[in-house]
Enzyme design. Sequence first.
Site, PDB file in Angstrom:
ATOM      1  N   ASP A  50      -7.237 -20.832  -5.668  1.00  0.00           N
ATOM      2  CA  ASP A  50      -8.228 -20.902  -4.596  1.00  0.00           C
ATOM      3  C   ASP A  50      -9.230 -19.758  -4.717  1.00  0.00           C
ATOM      4  O   ASP A  50      -8.944 -18.714  -5.318  1.00  0.00           O
ATOM      5  CB  ASP A  50      -7.549 -20.804  -3.232  1.00  0.00           C
ATOM      6  CG  ASP A  50      -6.824 -22.083  -2.837  1.00  0.00           C
ATOM      7  OD1 ASP A  50      -7.003 -23.102  -3.526  1.00  0.00           O
ATOM      8  OD2 ASP A  50      -6.087 -22.051  -1.835  1.00  0.00           O
ATOM      9  N   LYS A  63     -12.642 -23.520  -2.442  1.00  0.00           N
ATOM     10  CA  LYS A  63     -13.591 -24.073  -1.484  1.00  0.00           C
ATOM     11  C   LYS A  63     -13.946 -22.954  -0.513  1.00  0.00           C
ATOM     12  O   LYS A  63     -13.067 -22.366   0.098  1.00  0.00           O
ATOM     13  CB  LYS A  63     -12.987 -25.252  -0.726  1.00  0.00           C
ATOM     14  CG  LYS A  63     -12.389 -26.337  -1.620  1.00  0.00           C
ATOM     15  CD  LYS A  63     -11.702 -27.408  -0.792  1.00  0.00           C
ATOM     16  CE  LYS A  63     -11.079 -28.474  -1.670  1.00  0.00           C
ATOM     17  NZ  LYS A  63      -9.919 -27.999  -2.441  1.00  0.00           N
ATOM     18  N   MET A 100      -9.730 -20.946   9.922  1.00  0.00           N
ATOM     19  CA  MET A 100     -11.115 -21.336   9.623  1.00  0.00           C
ATOM     20  C   MET A 100     -11.907 -21.513  10.921  1.00  0.00           C
ATOM     21  O   MET A 100     -12.640 -22.483  11.101  1.00  0.00           O
ATOM     22  CB  MET A 100     -11.138 -22.611   8.767  1.00  0.00           C
ATOM     23  CG  MET A 100     -10.500 -22.422   7.396  1.00  0.00           C
ATOM     24  SD  MET A 100     -10.197 -23.960   6.489  1.00  0.00           S
ATOM     25  CE  MET A 100      -8.636 -24.492   7.234  1.00  0.00           C
TER      26      MET A 100
END
Length: 254
Positions: free
Chosen positions: A37, A59, A173
């Site tokens: 990641d 991402k 997030m």
Amino acid sequence: MPPSEPVWLVGAGPGDPELLTRKAERLIAEAEIIFHDALVGPAILDLARPQTELVGVGKRSGRHSKDQDDINVLLAEAALAGKKVVRLKGGDPSIFGRSTEEIEHLATFGIPVRICPGITAASAAAASGIASLTLRGLARRLTFVTAHARKGEAIGLDWTALAAPDTTLAVYMGRAAAPTIGQRLIAAGRAADTSVMIAVNVSLPNERLIRGRLDALAFLTATISDDDPTLLLIGEAVSSNKAATAEQRERVSC
């Protein structure tokens, strides 16, 4: 014949290499190829052997180097080529890590999968803030949610359930959605003065911990960069801890 070597989904933890499990460190050192990641930093990747192939598939804030289907294909190709494959994920692979898609895709080729858990960001944030995620008599429940939604879609959460006063809420997030989260929780009955702690770059040298009230959540997150991974902790269990040192209280209060 499917490969005998399993693909390992490995939790890299929140970022500090000292928070890796011993098993994760061993698997990283043994891997021939690591798909990692974006939030897995150099200090962790440096634990791999010099000859190990490192492939970034991360991402970040809507910028995807690879979509999930491409990642699935890459994992299967490497495993079928007989390589020792590690899929290195930030935090814990089973918490908002999209592990199920990878496991199911690999299973269609008969490729075995194993999971090595990691410390999730909520645990690391509470530790940094000298706080608890639960509190006897006040916080009997701990709920993990993600504020990430597909582009153009509303955040599909049960706000009434999340507003329960005996719940500690960990929102992954959550930076961009912070104004909406604060408004919806208060509208659903959560007290405006509920304690919040915002963890930015948790466990890393540039970590920031910001404390405040739920009704100030939009203000508290306004200056946080899009590129800084941010977790929101909401609930009385994360209120300022009297056991923290004066220096720690100064560092985490706002």
